[in-house]
Design a protein around this motif. Structure first.
Motif, PDB file in Angstrom:
ATOM      1  N   ALA A  86       0.830  -1.205   0.000  1.00 10.27           N
ATOM      2  CA  ALA A  86       0.000   0.000   0.000  1.00 10.27           C
ATOM      3  C   ALA A  86       0.864   1.253   0.000  1.00 10.27           C
ATOM      4  N   ALA A  87       2.061   1.143   0.595  1.00  8.32           N
ATOM      5  CA  ALA A  87       2.978   2.279   0.690  1.00  8.32           C
ATOM      6  C   ALA A  87       4.357   1.752   1.062  1.00  8.32           C
ATOM      7  N   ALA A  88       5.355   2.611   0.938  1.00  8.27           N
ATOM      8  CA  ALA A  88       6.704   2.308   1.410  1.00  8.27           C
ATOM      9  C   ALA A  88       7.235   3.553   2.102  1.00  8.27           C
ATOM     10  N   VAL A  89       7.974   3.343   3.183  1.00  7.38           N
ATOM     11  CA  VAL A  89       8.547   4.460   3.933  1.00  7.38           C
ATOM     12  C   VAL A  89      10.055   4.421   3.700  1.00  7.38           C
ATOM     13  N   LEU A  90      10.569   5.456   3.035  1.00  4.59           N
ATOM     14  CA  LEU A  90      11.947   5.435   2.552  1.00  4.59           C
ATOM     15  C   LEU A  90      12.647   6.766   2.766  1.00  4.59           C
ATOM     16  N   TRP A  91      13.968   6.725   2.747  1.00  2.24           N
ATOM     17  CA  TRP A  91      14.812   7.902   2.846  1.00  2.24           C
ATOM     18  C   TRP A  91      14.659   8.742   1.572  1.00  2.24           C
ATOM     19  N   GLY A  92      14.388  10.027   1.737  1.00  2.00           N
ATOM     20  CA  GLY A  92      14.091  10.899   0.617  1.00  2.00           C
ATOM     21  C   GLY A  92      15.101  10.916  -0.511  1.00  2.00           C
ATOM     22  N   PRO A  93      16.417  11.040  -0.214  1.00  2.00           N
ATOM     23  CA  PRO A  93      17.390  11.055  -1.312  1.00  2.00           C
ATOM     24  C   PRO A  93      17.454   9.757  -2.110  1.00  2.00           C
ATOM     25  N   LEU A  94      16.992   8.651  -1.530  1.00  2.00           N
ATOM     26  CA  LEU A  94      16.902   7.401  -2.282  1.00  2.00           C
ATOM     27  C   LEU A  94      15.612   7.333  -3.096  1.00  2.00           C
ATOM     28  N   ALA A  95      14.502   7.669  -2.458  1.00  5.67           N
ATOM     29  CA  ALA A  95      13.207   7.512  -3.110  1.00  5.67           C
ATOM     30  C   ALA A  95      12.861   8.667  -4.042  1.00  5.67           C
ATOM     31  N   GLY A  96      13.180   9.902  -3.633  1.00  7.96           N
ATOM     32  CA  GLY A  96      12.756  11.071  -4.390  1.00  7.96           C
ATOM     33  C   GLY A  96      13.152  11.044  -5.858  1.00  7.96           C
ATOM     34  N   PRO A  97      14.438  10.812  -6.180  1.00  5.30           N
ATOM     35  CA  PRO A  97      14.827  10.796  -7.586  1.00  5.30           C
ATOM     36  C   PRO A  97      14.141   9.690  -8.391  1.00  5.30           C
ATOM     37  N   LEU A  98      13.902   8.534  -7.770  1.00  5.77           N
ATOM     38  CA  LEU A  98      13.242   7.435  -8.474  1.00  5.77           C
ATOM     39  C   LEU A  98      11.760   7.727  -8.677  1.00  5.77           C
ATOM     40  N   VAL A  99      11.130   8.317  -7.669  1.00  2.26           N
ATOM     41  CA  VAL A  99       9.719   8.682  -7.788  1.00  2.26           C
ATOM     42  C   VAL A  99       9.532   9.764  -8.853  1.00  2.26           C
ATOM     43  N   LYS A 100      10.482  10.678  -8.940  1.00  5.02           N
ATOM     44  CA  LYS A 100      10.398  11.749  -9.946  1.00  5.02           C
ATOM     45  C   LYS A 100      10.292  11.183 -11.354  1.00  5.02           C
ATOM     46  N   GLN A 101      10.863  10.002 -11.566  1.00  2.00           N
ATOM     47  CA  GLN A 101      10.858   9.385 -12.892  1.00  2.00           C
ATOM     48  C   GLN A 101       9.585   8.589 -13.177  1.00  2.00           C
ATOM     49  N   ASP A 102       8.710   8.464 -12.180  1.00  4.56           N
ATOM     50  CA  ASP A 102       7.503   7.645 -12.348  1.00  4.56           C
ATOM     51  C   ASP A 102       6.255   8.486 -12.084  1.00  4.56           C
ATOM     52  N   PRO A 103       5.478   8.802 -13.094  1.00  2.00           N
ATOM     53  CA  PRO A 103       4.314   9.675 -12.931  1.00  2.00           C
ATOM     54  C   PRO A 103       3.188   9.080 -12.086  1.00  2.00           C
ATOM     55  N   GLU A 104       3.272   7.793 -11.772  1.00  3.96           N
ATOM     56  CA  GLU A 104       2.204   7.166 -10.996  1.00  3.96           C
ATOM     57  C   GLU A 104       2.473   7.213  -9.486  1.00  3.96           C
ATOM     58  N   LEU A 105       3.677   7.582  -9.084  1.00  3.92           N
ATOM     59  CA  LEU A 105       4.042   7.556  -7.671  1.00  3.92           C
ATOM     60  C   LEU A 105       4.258   8.955  -7.118  1.00  3.92           C
ATOM     61  N   GLN A 106       4.202   9.082  -5.799  1.00  6.25           N
ATOM     62  CA  GLN A 106       4.495  10.348  -5.137  1.00  6.25           C
ATOM     63  C   GLN A 106       5.238  10.084  -3.836  1.00  6.25           C
ATOM     64  N   PHE A 107       6.016  11.081  -3.411  1.00  4.20           N
ATOM     65  CA  PHE A 107       6.770  11.013  -2.165  1.00  4.20           C
ATOM     66  C   PHE A 107       6.311  12.146  -1.265  1.00  4.20           C
ATOM     67  N   THR A 108       5.901  11.801  -0.023  1.00  5.91           N
ATOM     68  CA  THR A 108       5.451  12.796   0.944  1.00  5.91           C
ATOM     69  C   THR A 108       6.382  12.765   2.152  1.00  5.91           C
ATOM     70  N   PRO A 109       7.176  13.825   2.387  1.00  5.28           N
ATOM     71  CA  PRO A 109       8.085  13.833   3.542  1.00  5.28           C
ATOM     72  C   PRO A 109       7.324  13.724   4.861  1.00  5.28           C
ATOM     73  N   LEU A 110       7.909  13.001   5.809  1.00  2.00           N
ATOM     74  CA  LEU A 110       7.312  12.863   7.137  1.00  2.00           C
ATOM     75  C   LEU A 110       7.798  14.020   8.019  1.00  2.00           C
ATOM     76  N   LEU A 111       7.071  15.127   7.983  1.00  2.00           N
ATOM     77  CA  LEU A 111       7.477  16.338   8.693  1.00  2.00           C
ATOM     78  C   LEU A 111       6.645  16.602   9.938  1.00  2.00           C
ATOM     79  N   LYS A 112       5.674  15.734  10.225  1.00  2.00           N
ATOM     80  CA  LYS A 112       4.748  16.009  11.319  1.00  2.00           C
ATOM     81  C   LYS A 112       4.775  14.951  12.414  1.00  2.00           C
ATOM     82  N   GLU A 113       5.810  14.104  12.430  1.00  2.00           N
ATOM     83  CA  GLU A 113       5.899  13.081  13.473  1.00  2.00           C
ATOM     84  C   GLU A 113       6.094  13.742  14.839  1.00  2.00           C
TER      85      GLU A 113
END
Length: 272
Positions: free
Chosen positions: A188-215
């Motif tokens: 349903a989701a994956a929780v990943l380090w932004g510098p690893l996931a962000g560039p890969l997500v940028k290449q895929d129009p079906e995915l999105q990355f939401t930073p965890l800033l409210k923990e």
């Protein structure tokens, strides 16, 4: 991922790799910018030069008027001992602030762990691991990373699916596997380090990355990233700090172009 990567015993053992007759200042090359890097840590460092850390190294080399060369070694136990401390190379481009294995420069960016979902997923608006919408959903995470602790505290352990922290990425691709499973719906989701996931997500129009800033509980989700040099190389550190300070806007541009989510220094929001 951002926890200390090596045991204290590895630090002590590594001291013996540097010849007693050699002064720390003598180890740094004056004719090349020698980089210590993982050959298969895409999208950060890649042996073909396509990673954003490779591009940062090229940028620094141009500013210093030096050719860039590499010592390749898989990140994990022994990486610093067998590369930087062995005197084979002089700079690690990306290293967590405060790690005792290296002398850290000033940080040059801050990023965070985040949630990767499909854009059309019911979880696309989730911003916290405590969100009830995540209950009983299969969620991928790298075992031993800070968000795994927060997920367990949020009651997600039962359906949490873990991948190994230390792998040889020349033959294994845990981040790629997780993103593929999010895309297919197996996760349903994956929780990943932004510098690893962000560039890969940028290449895929079906995915999105939401930073965890409210923990609000558990380990922090944001970390400052520095460059790493050998302990005692204060002059080299100061030179790099000056380069970072004078070229911060260009460094930011390289990271943003790659898709790295860059935060303000306090991890409260995206950097303007």
């Amino acid at each position: 991922m951002m926890r200390k990567l090596f045991l204290a015993s590895a630090l002590m053992a590594s001291i013996g790799d540097i010849p007693a007759s050699a002064q720390v200042a003598d180890l740094r090359s004056q004719t090349e910018l020698r980089i210590c890097a993982d050959p298969a840590a895409s999208p950060m460092s890649v042996q073909d030069g396509s990673g954003f850390e490779n591009k940062l190294a090229t940028f620094l080399g141009e500013k210093m008027g030096l050719p860039v060369t590499y010592t390749w070694f898989p990140q994990g136990s022994g990486f610093i001992r067998k590369t930087l401390r062995a005197g084979l190379c002089d700079l690690v481009i990306g290293y967590a602030q405060g790690d005792e294995m290296v002398l850290n420069t000033n940080h040059y960016y801050t990023s965070a762990y985040g949630i990767v979902t499909r854009k059309d997923s019911p979880l696309a608006k989730v911003e916290m691991l405590e969100d009830p919408a995540l209950k009983d959903k299969p969620i991928g995470v790298v075992a031993g990373t800070p968000p795994a602790t927060n997920m367990a505290r949020a009651g997600l352990a039962k359906t949490m699916r873990g991948w190994d922290l230390f792998v040889d990425r020349r033959v294994e691709d845990p981040v790629g596997e997780m993103l593929a499973q999010v895309k297919s719906g197996e996760l349903a989701a994956a929780v990943l380090w932004g510098p690893l996931a962000g560039p890969l997500v940028k290449q895929d129009p079906e995915l999105q990355f939401t930073p965890l800033l409210k923990e609000t509980t558990g380990p922090k989700m944001f970390y400052r990233i520095t460059m790493g040099v050998r302990l005692g190389e204060d002059s080299w550190k100061r030179e790099l700090n000056s380069l970072i300070r004078r070229n911060q806007s260009e460094i930011d541009a390289i990271l943003r172009d790659a898709g790295v989510p860059i935060l303000d220094d306090y991890g409260k929001g995206l950097k303007p």
